[in-house]
Write a protein that holds these residues in place. Structure first.
Motif, PDB file in Angstrom:
ATOM      1  N   LEU A   6      14.655 -18.400  31.696  1.00 46.87           N
ATOM      2  CA  LEU A   6      13.694 -18.558  30.610  1.00 46.87           C
ATOM      3  C   LEU A   6      12.747 -17.366  30.562  1.00 46.87           C
ATOM      4  O   LEU A   6      12.435 -16.841  29.492  1.00 46.87           O
ATOM      5  CB  LEU A   6      12.909 -19.858  30.800  1.00 46.87           C
ATOM      6  CG  LEU A   6      12.002 -20.303  29.648  1.00 46.87           C
ATOM      7  CD1 LEU A   6      12.825 -20.636  28.420  1.00 46.87           C
ATOM      8  CD2 LEU A   6      11.174 -21.513  30.069  1.00 46.87           C
ATOM      9  N   ALA A  10      12.649 -14.439  27.551  1.00 43.43           N
ATOM     10  CA  ALA A  10      11.466 -14.566  26.701  1.00 43.43           C
ATOM     11  C   ALA A  10      11.157 -13.228  26.019  1.00 43.43           C
ATOM     12  O   ALA A  10      11.486 -12.152  26.525  1.00 43.43           O
ATOM     13  CB  ALA A  10      10.266 -15.011  27.538  1.00 43.43           C
ATOM     14  N   SER A  11      10.526 -13.316  24.863  1.00 41.14           N
ATOM     15  CA  SER A  11      10.114 -12.107  24.157  1.00 41.14           C
ATOM     16  C   SER A  11       8.952 -11.461  24.887  1.00 41.14           C
ATOM     17  O   SER A  11       8.272 -12.094  25.710  1.00 41.14           O
ATOM     18  CB  SER A  11       9.694 -12.455  22.727  1.00 41.14           C
ATOM     19  OG  SER A  11       8.491 -13.218  22.741  1.00 41.14           O
ATOM     20  N   ASP A  14       5.811 -13.433  24.270  1.00 40.71           N
ATOM     21  CA  ASP A  14       5.701 -14.657  25.067  1.00 40.71           C
ATOM     22  C   ASP A  14       5.338 -14.348  26.513  1.00 40.71           C
ATOM     23  O   ASP A  14       4.537 -15.060  27.139  1.00 40.71           O
ATOM     24  CB  ASP A  14       7.016 -15.450  25.023  1.00 40.71           C
ATOM     25  CG  ASP A  14       7.183 -16.231  23.723  1.00 40.71           C
ATOM     26  OD1 ASP A  14       6.187 -16.365  22.984  1.00 40.71           O
ATOM     27  OD2 ASP A  14       8.302 -16.703  23.458  1.00 40.71           O
ATOM     28  N   ILE A  15       5.927 -13.291  27.062  1.00 40.29           N
ATOM     29  CA  ILE A  15       5.604 -12.919  28.442  1.00 40.29           C
ATOM     30  C   ILE A  15       4.137 -12.536  28.548  1.00 40.29           C
ATOM     31  O   ILE A  15       3.453 -12.908  29.507  1.00 40.29           O
ATOM     32  CB  ILE A  15       6.516 -11.774  28.928  1.00 40.29           C
ATOM     33  CG1 ILE A  15       7.958 -12.291  29.088  1.00 40.29           C
ATOM     34  CG2 ILE A  15       6.017 -11.205  30.259  1.00 40.29           C
ATOM     35  CD1 ILE A  15       8.959 -11.225  29.467  1.00 40.29           C
ATOM     36  N   THR A  20       5.922 -20.216  26.804  1.00 34.27           N
ATOM     37  CA  THR A  20       6.777 -20.279  25.631  1.00 34.27           C
ATOM     38  C   THR A  20       6.641 -21.644  24.986  1.00 34.27           C
ATOM     39  O   THR A  20       6.382 -22.645  25.669  1.00 34.27           O
ATOM     40  CB  THR A  20       8.249 -19.998  26.007  1.00 34.27           C
ATOM     41  OG1 THR A  20       9.051 -19.942  24.831  1.00 34.27           O
ATOM     42  CG2 THR A  20       8.806 -21.060  26.937  1.00 34.27           C
ATOM     43  N   LEU A  29       5.719 -19.679  31.816  1.00 33.96           N
ATOM     44  CA  LEU A  29       6.773 -18.785  32.273  1.00 33.96           C
ATOM     45  C   LEU A  29       6.546 -18.312  33.703  1.00 33.96           C
ATOM     46  O   LEU A  29       7.427 -17.711  34.310  1.00 33.96           O
ATOM     47  CB  LEU A  29       6.855 -17.558  31.351  1.00 33.96           C
ATOM     48  CG  LEU A  29       7.352 -17.827  29.933  1.00 33.96           C
ATOM     49  CD1 LEU A  29       7.172 -16.582  29.068  1.00 33.96           C
ATOM     50  CD2 LEU A  29       8.813 -18.257  29.933  1.00 33.96           C
TER      51      LEU A  29
END
Length: 251
Positions: A6, A10-11, A14-15, A20, A29
């Motif tokens: 995940l 993740a983009s 998002d990171i 997320t 995350l």
């Protein structure tokens, strides 16, 4: 999907946020904690809706996304220990003079050089990310690599394992299924990691295990459970109290 997968899928946005969003919850995350939507969460006499509570969780449990990422293995960050330390001081708003005194660096010029070097790494990273995106768009048939767990103690070619290769190895070493008896513990480093990752997935990452409880899970899989337990810690899949009173999955 496990947490490492995940995280790596993740983009960038998002990171940076550290979590997320999914249909009915948010997932951290950094540690896999889930916050259900539609619930009001109380904390220190303040009420938070789900997303705000997830942001509070990241602050209280991880200090910040930056601090968490900065603490990852240097093979994952691409930074030396010294660069990580300086970047953290920059992030925390320390002046060049304060950094000079804390690190006992000879002059402010040295600090400016570090700022320039980090900016250079940023430019290189942008170009590399763009090239990798173009490559992935071109090579749709390429097999996907298994994500490296974020707590890996050493990252090298032993983690060069594709998803299809991992499945073949699991079927080889666990012919009756993961959780059943291991045929043998492999000698090859790449194979060891596949086996250890599979065993780790049998564990509850929200629980602390006593040595006895962990033994009860590992012993039916492999008679030398002490070796497996030692490798789980050595390769960064698990951690423990110094006195061996508690074991847990690292996240």
């Amino acid at each position: 999907m496990d947490l490492d997968q995940l995280f790596w899928q993740a983009s960038l946005e998002d990171i940076k946020e550290g979590y997320t969003e999914e249909n009915d919850h948010y997932t951290c995350l950094l540690c896999s904690k889930k916050i259900e939507k539609g619930i009001i969460y109380p904390h220190e006499n303040v009420l938070y809706e789900a997303e705000k509570f997830m942001q509070l969780h990241i602050t209280t449990e991880h200090q910040s996304v930056f601090h968490y990422l900065n603490g990852l293995n240097k093979k994952l960050t691409g930074l030396t220990d010294h660069q990580s330390h300086i970047l953290r001081l920059f992030y925390e708003g320390k002046s060049d003079l304060e950094i000079k005194e804390e690190l006992e660096i000879g002059s402010a010029t040295t600090i400016r050089h570090h700022r320039f070097a980090l900016k250079e790494k940023e430019r290189q990273a942008k170009i590399f990310l763009a090239m990798m995106e173009l490559y992935k768009e071109k090579d749709q048939k390429a097999d996907t690599f298994v994500p490296i767990h974020k707590t890996a103690t050493m990252v090298d070619e032993r983690y060069d394992v594709t998803i299809s290769e991992e499945q073949e190895l699991i079927e080889k070493y666990f012919p009756n299924g993961v959780g059943q008896q291991l045929v043998r513990f492999p000698k090859r480093e790449k194979h060891k990691i596949v086996v250890l990752r599979a065993i780790t997935k049998l564990l509850d990452d929200s629980k602390q295990y006593t040595e006895k409880e962990l033994t009860e899970i590992i012993q039916p899989i492999y008679e030398d459970y002490v070796q497996i337990r030692r490798y789980l810690i050595e390769y960064g899949f698990m951690d423990r109290q110094e006195d061996g009173s508690a074991y847990w999955v690292k996240k």
